[in-house]
Design a protein around this motif. Structure first.
Motif, PDB file in Angstrom:
ATOM      1  N   LYS A 197       0.869  -1.183   0.000  1.00  0.00           N
ATOM      2  CA  LYS A 197       0.000   0.000   0.000  1.00  0.00           C
ATOM      3  C   LYS A 197       0.897   1.221   0.000  1.00  0.00           C
ATOM      4  N   GLY A 198       1.417   1.546  -1.153  1.00  0.00           N
ATOM      5  CA  GLY A 198       2.375   2.643  -1.205  1.00  0.00           C
ATOM      6  C   GLY A 198       3.578   2.270  -0.359  1.00  0.00           C
ATOM      7  N   LYS A 199       4.072   3.212   0.421  1.00  0.00           N
ATOM      8  CA  LYS A 199       5.214   2.943   1.294  1.00  0.00           C
ATOM      9  C   LYS A 199       4.765   2.693   2.729  1.00  0.00           C
ATOM     10  N   GLU A 200       3.449   2.501   2.934  1.00  0.00           N
ATOM     11  CA  GLU A 200       2.917   2.328   4.290  1.00  0.00           C
ATOM     12  C   GLU A 200       3.111   0.929   4.841  1.00  0.00           C
ATOM     13  N   LYS A 201       3.067  -0.111   4.013  1.00  0.00           N
ATOM     14  CA  LYS A 201       3.101  -1.485   4.512  1.00  0.00           C
ATOM     15  C   LYS A 201       4.396  -2.201   4.141  1.00  0.00           C
ATOM     16  N   THR A 202       4.645  -2.376   2.877  1.00  0.00           N
ATOM     17  CA  THR A 202       5.808  -3.132   2.413  1.00  0.00           C
ATOM     18  C   THR A 202       6.674  -2.215   1.567  1.00  0.00           C
ATOM     19  N   ALA A 203       7.945  -2.099   1.928  1.00  0.00           N
ATOM     20  CA  ALA A 203       8.871  -1.241   1.200  1.00  0.00           C
ATOM     21  C   ALA A 203      10.294  -1.734   1.443  1.00  0.00           C
ATOM     22  N   TYR A 204      11.238  -1.196   0.678  1.00  0.00           N
ATOM     23  CA  TYR A 204      12.636  -1.571   0.901  1.00  0.00           C
ATOM     24  C   TYR A 204      13.537  -0.352   0.740  1.00  0.00           C
ATOM     25  N   ILE A 214       7.511  -3.439  -5.381  1.00  0.00           N
ATOM     26  CA  ILE A 214       7.663  -3.012  -3.994  1.00  0.00           C
ATOM     27  C   ILE A 214       8.273  -1.611  -4.005  1.00  0.00           C
ATOM     28  N   PRO A 215       7.653  -0.643  -3.334  1.00  0.00           N
ATOM     29  CA  PRO A 215       8.192   0.728  -3.325  1.00  0.00           C
ATOM     30  C   PRO A 215       9.560   0.807  -2.635  1.00  0.00           C
ATOM     31  N   GLN A 216      10.401   1.694  -3.141  1.00  0.00           N
ATOM     32  CA  GLN A 216      11.712   1.914  -2.546  1.00  0.00           C
ATOM     33  C   GLN A 216      11.683   3.167  -1.685  1.00  0.00           C
ATOM     34  N   ILE A 217      12.239   3.066  -0.492  1.00  0.00           N
ATOM     35  CA  ILE A 217      12.416   4.213   0.396  1.00  0.00           C
ATOM     36  C   ILE A 217      13.843   4.708   0.203  1.00  0.00           C
ATOM     37  N   ARG A 218      14.007   5.979  -0.015  1.00  0.00           N
ATOM     38  CA  ARG A 218      15.341   6.545  -0.205  1.00  0.00           C
ATOM     39  C   ARG A 218      15.971   6.886   1.144  1.00  0.00           C
ATOM     40  N   ALA A 219      17.266   6.643   1.255  1.00  0.00           N
ATOM     41  CA  ALA A 219      18.004   6.994   2.465  1.00  0.00           C
ATOM     42  C   ALA A 219      18.193   8.498   2.526  1.00  0.00           C
ATOM     43  N   PRO A 220      18.076   9.087   3.718  1.00  0.00           N
ATOM     44  CA  PRO A 220      18.362  10.522   3.835  1.00  0.00           C
ATOM     45  C   PRO A 220      19.853  10.769   3.620  1.00  0.00           C
ATOM     46  N   ARG A 221      20.207  11.962   3.214  1.00  0.00           N
ATOM     47  CA  ARG A 221      21.615  12.283   2.944  1.00  0.00           C
ATOM     48  C   ARG A 221      22.501  12.185   4.175  1.00  0.00           C
ATOM     49  N   SER A 222      21.929  12.313   5.357  1.00  0.00           N
ATOM     50  CA  SER A 222      22.739  12.354   6.570  1.00  0.00           C
ATOM     51  C   SER A 222      23.013  10.979   7.185  1.00  0.00           C
ATOM     52  N   ILE A 223      22.512   9.900   6.579  1.00  0.00           N
ATOM     53  CA  ILE A 223      22.694   8.582   7.171  1.00  0.00           C
ATOM     54  C   ILE A 223      24.177   8.202   7.138  1.00  0.00           C
ATOM     55  N   LYS A 224      24.679   7.727   8.265  1.00  0.00           N
ATOM     56  CA  LYS A 224      26.087   7.347   8.383  1.00  0.00           C
ATOM     57  C   LYS A 224      26.228   5.842   8.239  1.00  0.00           C
ATOM     58  N   ARG A 225      27.440   5.371   8.193  1.00  0.00           N
ATOM     59  CA  ARG A 225      27.766   3.961   7.975  1.00  0.00           C
ATOM     60  C   ARG A 225      26.997   3.038   8.909  1.00  0.00           C
ATOM     61  N   ALA A 226      26.350   2.057   8.318  1.00  0.00           N
ATOM     62  CA  ALA A 226      25.701   0.977   9.061  1.00  0.00           C
ATOM     63  C   ALA A 226      26.373  -0.319   8.631  1.00  0.00           C
TER      64      ALA A 226
END
Length: 103
Positions: free
Chosen positions: A48-55, A81-93
């Motif tokens: 359902k858009g990015k509300e339920k299943t996303a990556y 499956i919708p893609q969620i973009r990482a914010p620019r400020s995310i650091k190494r995981a």
């Protein structure tokens, strides 16, 4: 769960799951497996858009996450499956691709 590159860390809360993989291919395999298991159980993975299943899929350059583009994920029935973009400020995981599913 074993992925192509080893174990796949997972986190569940009620009917929600989150998976961390080392590659988009491993993440797609996790979506395929989850879709199949849900179907066998008489349930369905809902998109359902990015509300339920996303990556989210990222690679790290100099310790900063960069979104991986052009790696679409689909359920086995062809649903994108919708893609969620990482914010620019995310650091190494510790991972390069993350996915979550929900009934």
């Amino acid at each position: 769960t074993k992925g192509e590159n080893g174990r796949v860390p997972q986190l569940y809360y009620a009917d929600d799951g989150s998976f961390i993989t080392e590659s988009t291919a491993d993440l797609q395999a996790i979506f395929d497996l989850n879709w199949y298991l849900m179907k066998m159980s008489g349930m369905a993975v809902k998109v359902k858009g990015k509300e339920k299943t996303a990556y989210m899929a990222v690679r790290y350059e100099n310790g900063i996450a960069r979104n991986i583009e052009g790696a679409p994920m689909r359920l086995l029935d062809g649903t994108e499956i919708p893609q969620i973009r990482a914010p620019r400020s995310i650091k190494r995981a510790t991972s390069t691709a993350r996915g979550q599913t929900s009934k």
